[in-house]
Design a protein around this motif. Structure first.
Motif, short mmCIF file in Angstrom:
data_model
loop_
_atom_site.label_atom_id
_atom_site.label_comp_id
_atom_site.label_asym_id
_atom_site.label_seq_id
_atom_site.Cartn_x
_atom_site.Cartn_y
_atom_site.Cartn_z
N TRP A 1 -2.83 7.89 -11.04
CA TRP A 1 -4.00 8.21 -9.60
C TRP A 1 -3.44 7.51 -8.45
O TRP A 1 -3.75 8.31 -7.45
CB TRP A 1 -4.69 6.87 -10.64
CG TRP A 1 -5.49 6.89 -12.11
CD1 TRP A 1 -6.00 7.71 -12.49
CD2 TRP A 1 -6.14 5.85 -12.73
NE1 TRP A 1 -6.77 8.11 -13.27
CE2 TRP A 1 -6.36 6.68 -13.70
CE3 TRP A 1 -6.44 3.96 -12.85
CZ2 TRP A 1 -7.34 5.92 -15.11
CZ3 TRP A 1 -6.58 3.63 -14.01
CH2 TRP A 1 -6.64 4.36 -14.94
N LEU A 2 -2.80 6.34 -8.82
CA LEU A 2 -2.30 5.96 -7.06
C LEU A 2 -1.64 7.34 -6.35
O LEU A 2 -1.46 7.59 -5.54
CB LEU A 2 -1.33 5.01 -6.73
CG LEU A 2 -1.03 4.31 -5.94
CD1 LEU A 2 -1.88 4.00 -4.85
CD2 LEU A 2 -0.17 3.00 -6.10
N GLU B 1 -2.04 10.21 -7.10
CA GLU B 1 -2.79 11.75 -6.53
C GLU B 1 -3.48 11.61 -5.68
O GLU B 1 -3.94 12.14 -4.48
CB GLU B 1 -4.06 12.31 -7.82
CG GLU B 1 -3.00 12.69 -8.94
CD GLU B 1 -4.57 12.91 -10.63
OE1 GLU B 1 -5.14 11.95 -10.19
OE2 GLU B 1 -3.95 13.38 -11.39
N SER B 2 -4.11 9.99 -5.24
CA SER B 2 -4.67 8.88 -3.88
C SER B 2 -3.69 9.16 -2.88
O SER B 2 -4.77 9.69 -1.96
CB SER B 2 -5.09 8.16 -4.16
OG SER B 2 -5.76 6.96 -2.99
N GLN C 1 1.12 -1.44 -0.05
CA GLN C 1 0.67 0.16 -0.04
C GLN C 1 0.66 1.28 0.15
O GLN C 1 2.00 1.23 0.83
CB GLN C 1 -1.32 0.50 1.33
CG GLN C 1 -2.39 -1.25 1.54
CD GLN C 1 -3.30 -1.06 2.42
OE1 GLN C 1 -3.15 -0.03 2.32
NE2 GLN C 1 -2.84 -2.49 3.38
N GLY D 1 -10.11 3.08 -5.67
CA GLY D 1 -9.95 4.09 -4.99
C GLY D 1 -10.06 5.57 -6.23
O GLY D 1 -10.00 6.70 -5.92
N THR D 2 -10.33 5.29 -6.96
CA THR D 2 -10.26 6.59 -8.51
C THR D 2 -12.50 6.66 -8.81
O THR D 2 -12.79 5.68 -7.89
CB THR D 2 -9.98 6.19 -9.54
OG1 THR D 2 -10.54 4.65 -10.29
CG2 THR D 2 -8.31 5.32 -9.14
N ARG D 3 -12.14 7.04 -9.59
CA ARG D 3 -13.70 8.03 -10.31
C ARG D 3 -13.94 6.45 -10.84
O ARG D 3 -13.65 6.24 -12.00
CB ARG D 3 -13.94 8.81 -10.90
CG ARG D 3 -13.90 10.29 -9.42
CD ARG D 3 -14.17 11.03 -10.63
NE ARG D 3 -14.52 12.24 -9.81
CZ ARG D 3 -14.39 13.30 -9.76
NH1 ARG D 3 -14.17 14.12 -10.56
NH2 ARG D 3 -13.81 14.89 -9.11
N GLU E 1 -3.76 12.74 -1.45
CA GLU E 1 -4.45 13.56 -1.10
C GLU E 1 -5.27 13.06 0.28
O GLU E 1 -5.73 13.69 0.83
CB GLU E 1 -5.51 12.33 -2.10
CG GLU E 1 -6.39 13.57 -2.76
CD GLU E 1 -7.70 13.32 -3.94
OE1 GLU E 1 -7.89 12.31 -3.49
OE2 GLU E 1 -7.68 13.54 -5.53
N GLU E 2 -4.74 11.54 0.52
CA GLU E 2 -4.68 11.04 1.53
C GLU E 2 -3.79 11.50 3.45
O GLU E 2 -4.27 12.17 4.18
CB GLU E 2 -4.12 9.35 1.89
CG GLU E 2 -5.23 8.79 0.88
CD GLU E 2 -4.87 7.03 1.15
OE1 GLU E 2 -3.59 6.89 2.00
OE2 GLU E 2 -5.79 6.16 0.57
N ILE F 1 -7.09 -0.26 -6.28
CA ILE F 1 -6.16 1.58 -7.27
C ILE F 1 -7.60 2.16 -7.82
O ILE F 1 -7.79 3.00 -6.96
CB ILE F 1 -5.18 1.05 -8.12
CG1 ILE F 1 -3.83 0.94 -6.93
CG2 ILE F 1 -4.92 2.16 -8.28
CD1 ILE F 1 -2.48 0.33 -7.76
#
Length: 234
Positions: free
Chosen positions: A218-219, A221-222, A86, A175-177, A225-226, A172
């Motif tokens: 994507w990961l 950016e996630s 992770q 965790g996205t749209r 954000e976290e 993953i």
């Protein structure tokens, strides 16, 4: 634990030196323990650990043997690391995948046949019709597995599958749209297949790099954000 580690290293040394070869049966427990200067308990722990690594294989009622030692077999034990990865660890695995997969896709473009293209097309058609994240991921993995198989290098195939397991891909994607992310993947897969159909190695590598980089982005950016959410909470 130190005694067990010592026992593991001694058995591995016997294999590396050729004293124990692939497919050969280990000596009887008492004989091997005495020969290596180990207690029977340490030897048993070492055998269990090496069996888990698939370096040794136990045959019921027959004894313990050295496995085939095929690299792709030994790599299977690493898949758990990808499943549980992770955060930054998952991102690092994707970075390694981005280094390897475009080159594999380029090589596949030089070997692909019309029948291979048709098989890949069928997978993407099923991917479009898939209902739910899990079903989509199954098709996604099947597409990449079939693509890399064209290179005919089982070590590379196993390594790339380990770098992005089903568990990791589902995590993953969720965790996205999801809807938008899946549509992006469809387009990227179509670009890869178009390059393969054209037998254009450079274009295939570029399309593959864009695809893996998108997942990596994507990961990343996630994760950002976290971290921002945690920072705001503090």
């Amino acid at each position: 634990m130190a005694l067990t580690d010592d026992a593991i290293e001694k058995i591995k040394s016997m294999i590396i030196s050729g004293e124990l070869q692939a497919g050969s049966r280990l000596p009887k427990e008492d004989d091997l323990a005495q020969r290596l200067g180990l207690s029977r308990s340490s030897l048993r722990e070492a055998v269990r650990a090496l069996t888990a690594m698939q370096i040794l294989v136990t045959k019921q009622g027959d004894g313990t043997y050295v496995s085939s030692l095929e690299p792709h077999l030994l790599l299977q034990t690493l898949s758990f690391a990808s499943d549980v990865s992770q955060g930054d660890s998952a991102l690092q695995l994707l970075q390694v995948r981005r280094l390897l997969e475009p080159s594999a896709t380029a090589l596949a473009a030089t070997r692909v046949t019309d029948a291979d293209v048709a098989a890949l097309r069928e997978i993407l058609d099923r991917s479009r019709a898939a209902v739910g994240v899990e079903a989509f991921i199954e098709c996604d993995m099947e597409f990449h597995r079939a693509l890399v198989a064209l290179v005919e290098n089982p070590v590379l195939s196993m390594l790339l599958e380990i770098l992005s397991t089903q568990t990791q891909r589902v995590r993953i994607l969720r965790g996205t749209r999801v809807g938008r992310a899946i549509e992006h993947v469809h387009r990227e897969h179509e670009s890869i297949l178009a390059a393969l159909t054209a037998r254009d190695a450079q274009l295939a590598a570029s399309a593959s790099a864009v695809h893996v980089a998108a997942v990596e982005q994507w990961l990343a950016e996630s994760l950002r954000e976290e971290r921002l959410e945690r920072s705001d909470a503090d």
